[in-house]
Design an enzyme around this catalytic site. Structure first.
Site, PDB file in Angstrom:
ATOM      1  N   ASP A  81       0.867  -1.179   0.000  1.00 51.02           N
ATOM      2  CA  ASP A  81       0.000   0.000   0.000  1.00 51.02           C
ATOM      3  C   ASP A  81       0.901   1.225   0.000  1.00 51.02           C
ATOM      4  OD1 ASP A  81      -3.225   0.424   0.917  1.00 51.02           O
ATOM      5  OD2 ASP A  81      -1.912   2.170   1.093  1.00 51.02           O
ATOM      6  N   LYS A  84     -22.218   4.632  -4.071  1.00 51.12           N
ATOM      7  CA  LYS A  84     -21.383   5.006  -5.226  1.00 51.12           C
ATOM      8  C   LYS A  84     -21.496   3.979  -6.346  1.00 51.12           C
ATOM      9  CE  LYS A  84     -17.288   2.464  -4.619  1.00 51.12           C
ATOM     10  NZ  LYS A  84     -16.606   1.606  -5.527  1.00 51.12           N
ATOM     11  N   ARG A 103     -18.233   6.674   5.712  1.00 50.68           N
ATOM     12  CA  ARG A 103     -18.424   7.130   4.333  1.00 50.68           C
ATOM     13  C   ARG A 103     -19.922   7.122   3.994  1.00 50.68           C
ATOM     14  NH1 ARG A 103     -14.544   3.277   1.051  1.00 50.68           N
ATOM     15  NH2 ARG A 103     -15.167   1.906   2.750  1.00 50.68           N
ATOM     16  N   GLY A 150     -25.924   3.459   3.260  1.00 42.42           N
ATOM     17  CA  GLY A 150     -24.779   4.347   3.081  1.00 42.42           C
ATOM     18  C   GLY A 150     -23.561   3.481   2.885  1.00 42.42           C
ATOM     19  N   GLY A 192     -35.824   2.069   7.327  1.00 43.84           N
ATOM     20  CA  GLY A 192     -35.221   3.032   8.252  1.00 43.84           C
ATOM     21  C   GLY A 192     -34.523   4.129   7.484  1.00 43.84           C
ATOM     22  N   LYS A 237     -21.001  -7.962  -9.877  1.00 41.41           N
ATOM     23  CA  LYS A 237     -20.794  -7.161  -8.675  1.00 41.41           C
ATOM     24  C   LYS A 237     -21.784  -5.999  -8.594  1.00 41.41           C
ATOM     25  CE  LYS A 237     -18.961  -5.105  -5.215  1.00 41.41           C
ATOM     26  NZ  LYS A 237     -18.568  -5.552  -3.923  1.00 41.41           N
ATOM     27  N   CYS A 239     -19.833   1.493  -0.595  1.00 41.74           N
ATOM     28  CA  CYS A 239     -20.147   0.673  -1.779  1.00 41.74           C
ATOM     29  C   CYS A 239     -21.495   0.997  -2.406  1.00 41.74           C
ATOM     30  CB  CYS A 239     -20.098  -0.808  -1.413  1.00 41.74           C
ATOM     31  SG  CYS A 239     -18.423  -1.359  -1.085  1.00 41.74           S
ATOM     32  N   THR A 268     -14.129  -2.867  -7.592  1.00 43.15           N
ATOM     33  CA  THR A 268     -15.402  -2.734  -8.319  1.00 43.15           C
ATOM     34  C   THR A 268     -15.208  -1.699  -9.423  1.00 43.15           C
ATOM     35  OG1 THR A 268     -16.589  -3.245  -6.306  1.00 43.15           O
ATOM     36  CG2 THR A 268     -17.860  -2.191  -8.064  1.00 43.15           C
TER      37      THR A 268
HETATM   38  C1  UDX Z   1     -22.305  -4.017   0.662  1.00 44.37           C
HETATM   39  C2  UDX Z   1     -22.705  -5.392   0.117  1.00 44.37           C
HETATM   40  O1  UDX Z   1     -23.621  -6.017   1.043  1.00 44.37           O
HETATM   41  C3  UDX Z   1     -21.490  -6.269  -0.096  1.00 44.37           C
HETATM   42  O2  UDX Z   1     -21.858  -7.521  -0.665  1.00 44.37           O
HETATM   43  C4  UDX Z   1     -20.515  -5.536  -1.021  1.00 44.37           C
HETATM   44  O3  UDX Z   1     -19.334  -6.292  -1.185  1.00 44.37           O
HETATM   45  C5  UDX Z   1     -20.176  -4.156  -0.460  1.00 44.37           C
HETATM   46  O4  UDX Z   1     -21.374  -3.420  -0.234  1.00 44.37           O
HETATM   47  P1  UDX Z   1     -21.565  -3.077   3.033  1.00 44.37           P
HETATM   48  O5  UDX Z   1     -21.361  -1.746   2.375  1.00 44.37           O
HETATM   49  O6  UDX Z   1     -20.553  -3.568   3.999  1.00 44.37           O
HETATM   50  O7  UDX Z   1     -21.717  -4.231   1.936  1.00 44.37           O
HETATM   51  O8  UDX Z   1     -22.950  -2.961   3.831  1.00 44.37           O
HETATM   52  P2  UDX Z   1     -24.357  -3.704   3.862  1.00 44.37           P
HETATM   53  O9  UDX Z   1     -24.403  -4.657   4.983  1.00 44.37           O
HETATM   54  O10 UDX Z   1     -24.728  -4.207   2.530  1.00 44.37           O
HETATM   55  O11 UDX Z   1     -25.305  -2.483   4.252  1.00 44.37           O
HETATM   56  C6  UDX Z   1     -25.357  -1.333   3.405  1.00 44.37           C
HETATM   57  C7  UDX Z   1     -26.236  -0.278   3.978  1.00 44.37           C
HETATM   58  O12 UDX Z   1     -27.592  -0.669   3.873  1.00 44.37           O
HETATM   59  C8  UDX Z   1     -25.996   0.065   5.448  1.00 44.37           C
HETATM   60  O13 UDX Z   1     -26.023   1.471   5.581  1.00 44.37           O
HETATM   61  C9  UDX Z   1     -27.155  -0.582   6.154  1.00 44.37           C
HETATM   62  O14 UDX Z   1     -27.506   0.091   7.345  1.00 44.37           O
HETATM   63  C10 UDX Z   1     -28.264  -0.460   5.111  1.00 44.37           C
HETATM   64  N1  UDX Z   1     -29.323  -1.468   5.221  1.00 44.37           N
HETATM   65  C11 UDX Z   1     -29.037  -2.793   5.091  1.00 44.37           C
HETATM   66  C12 UDX Z   1     -30.634  -1.077   5.428  1.00 44.37           C
HETATM   67  O15 UDX Z   1     -30.928   0.125   5.529  1.00 44.37           O
HETATM   68  N2  UDX Z   1     -31.604  -2.027   5.515  1.00 44.37           N
HETATM   69  C13 UDX Z   1     -31.357  -3.355   5.401  1.00 44.37           C
HETATM   70  O16 UDX Z   1     -32.300  -4.152   5.483  1.00 44.37           O
HETATM   71  C14 UDX Z   1     -30.022  -3.748   5.181  1.00 44.37           C
END
Ligand code: UDX
Length: 437
Positions: free
Chosen positions: A30, A267, A334, A261, A257, A208, A264, A121
């Site tokens: 890195d 964006k 983020r 955010g 809710g 993805k 991933c 990605t």
């Molecule tokens: C996500 C994908 O799940 C993962 O497969 C990919 O590789 C990267 O992006 P991540 O960003 O870690 O993973 O979070 P994730 O658990 O998917 O939750 C994303 C957002 O959705 C969070 O802000 C979470 O609070 C929100 N969320 C999730 C909801 O508001 N309601 C839900 O039912 C589930």
């Protein structure tokens, strides 16, 4: 096998440690010297459950070494490129600066016949472009695209026990060689029965963004139903339970809710739309604009609800926000809905105190003007309104009786439908939640 991992962020650090755990000799690289120093000491540079333990183990065995010098990857047979692809500052598309730089620097250091594997990605079409570039400079080297689906908070388990492995490879013998190399890397996972899908480059890239778009759509769908429930006097949590029993729909990712955010989902859906438009297929994913709009409307709705329970007198009101991370078990802020709402209320004149078990340092770096409190009870003291915006376990387990003795007003807004409405109302709280009467 000898493996390198280029880029040691959430994805790369976990991937490097996990590949070492699988028994490979891994060198991680890195450009950030602080990050490399932390990892060399067996410390995760961010909060991720289980990662410190794993790093201590694999740095101790000597299977994982880290460096800031790309020349150290020269002995590796397989190189994983895990650098970030954030949203561009001048638009919705992905910024490929780090990916392009990693590939052009890496070709200088490849051993004969090395396999380069993209995990970042990227917009569909990137892998083919990079394969063409690499073929011109190093015809002996191979390119594969191997998207990553790990979730923050579960990153180690998602890497060591993924739902599936996806390989994007070239046609013919080159593709077979790249597939064989990846099969070697993931031999232990394949032996455990993890499904493996081999596809062409564009399909692998699309898997993805399609997966993330589907998840984002599912969340925005239930949040759209929350808007309907608010208009019609329904209860979105009950509605989600009821439709979730249909196995074709499923209850997971139907938690209404504050919305999604993180680094991933937001964006990725924007970059996907931007890329689809470039390809002349913008109409196919125009709905992702609506998914994004529903998502950001939830934040505005939460601010309105806070203003409402404060009787319109936001100026100087004491507001306590529980949660700054974009989701529990993460210190990542983020595009955090929680931090966004906290900042908007502060802009309206509220005195906002933010608590989070892990994300305070990152939150403070982004929103320095908010008040931060590391002690939960101190954060609750004197609050005119309590907003639970990230569903950390310790907030779910809050005792409404005890909390009630600390605040000025027993008013709670449950931004994640995470609290027991009956327990909080029984303790004399005015309980309000998104999508529920
Ligand atoms: C996500 C994908 O799940 C993962 O497969 C990919 O590789 C990267 O992006 P991540 O960003 O870690 O993973 O979070 P994730 O658990 O998917 O939750 C994303 C957002 O959705 C969070 O802000 C979470 O609070 C929100 N969320 C999730 C909801 O508001 N309601 C839900 O039912 C589930």
């Amino acid at each position: 096998m000898q493996i390198s991992v280029i880029g040691l962020g959430y994805l790369g650090a976990v991937h490097a440690a996990s590949m070492a755990k699988l028994g490979h000799d891994v060198v991680g690289v890195d450009v950030d010297a602080d990050r490399v120093d932390a990892l060399a000491a067996g410390k995760a540079p961010f909060f991720e459950p289980g990662l410190d333990e794993l790093l201590t183990e694999v740095t101790g065995t000597g299977r994982l070494t880290v460096s800031t010098d790309l020349a150290d990857v020269a002995a590796a047979q397989v190189h994983f490129v895990c650098v970030g692809t954030p949203q561009r500052t001048d638009g919705q598309a992905a910024d490929l600066t780090a990916v392009d730089a990693a590939f052009s620097d890496l070709v200088e250091h490849l051993a004969h016949g090395a396999v380069v594997v993209g995990k970042s990605t990227v917009p569909v079409g990137t892998a083919q472009r990079l394969a063409d570039q690499m073929a011109a400079a190093r015809p002996d080297a191979l390119l594969a695209w191997n998207p990553e689906f790990l979730r923050e908070g579960f990153a180690v388990q998602d890497t060591l026990r993924p739902d599936r492995l996806v390989y994007g490879v070239a046609d013919g013998a080159a593709g077979e060689r790249a597939t064989a190399a990846l099969d070697g890397v993931y031999a232990a996972l394949l032996a455990d029965g993890v499904p493996r899908i081999v596809a062409d480059y564009p399909t692998a890239e699309l898997v993805k963004v399609a997966a993330n778009s589907f998840l984002a759509t599912k969340i925005s769908f239930i949040n759209a139903m929350a808007e309907l429930c608010e208009a019609a006097g329904g209860d979105v949590a009950r509605l989600a339970d009821a439709i979730g029993y249909d196995a074709r729909i499923g209850r997971r990712f139907l938690n209404a809710g504050l919305g999604f955010g993180g680094g991933c989902l937001p964006k990725d859906i924007r970059a996907f739309r931007a890329r689809a438009e470039e390809l002349g297929a913008g109409d196919a994913v125009a709905f992702l604009g609506e998914v994004d709009a529903i998502n950001t409307r939830r934040r505005a709705r939460m601010v309105d609800l806070a203003v409402e329970v404060l009787g319109g007198m936001v100026e100087s009101a004491e507001v306590t926000v529980l949660g700054a991370a974009f989701k529990p078990d993460s210190d990542d802020v983020r595009d955090s809905p929680a931090l966004d709402v906290a900042a908007r209320l502060a802009e309206l004149g509220a005195v906002v105190t933010v608590h989070d078990p892990q994300a305070i340092d990152n939150a403070r770096a982004k929103q320095p003007h908010l008040h931060y409190e590391r002690d939960l009870e101190a954060a609750l003291a004197g609050a005119d309104a309590l907003l639970v915006l990230t569903e950390w376990e310790q907030y779910r387990e809050l005792d409404p009786e005890r909390a009630g003795t600390l605040v000025a007003q027993r008013t709670v807004l449950d931004g994640r439908n995470a609290l027991s409405r009956s327990a909080w109302t029984a303790a004399g709280w005015q309980y309000r939640a998104l999508g529920r009467r």
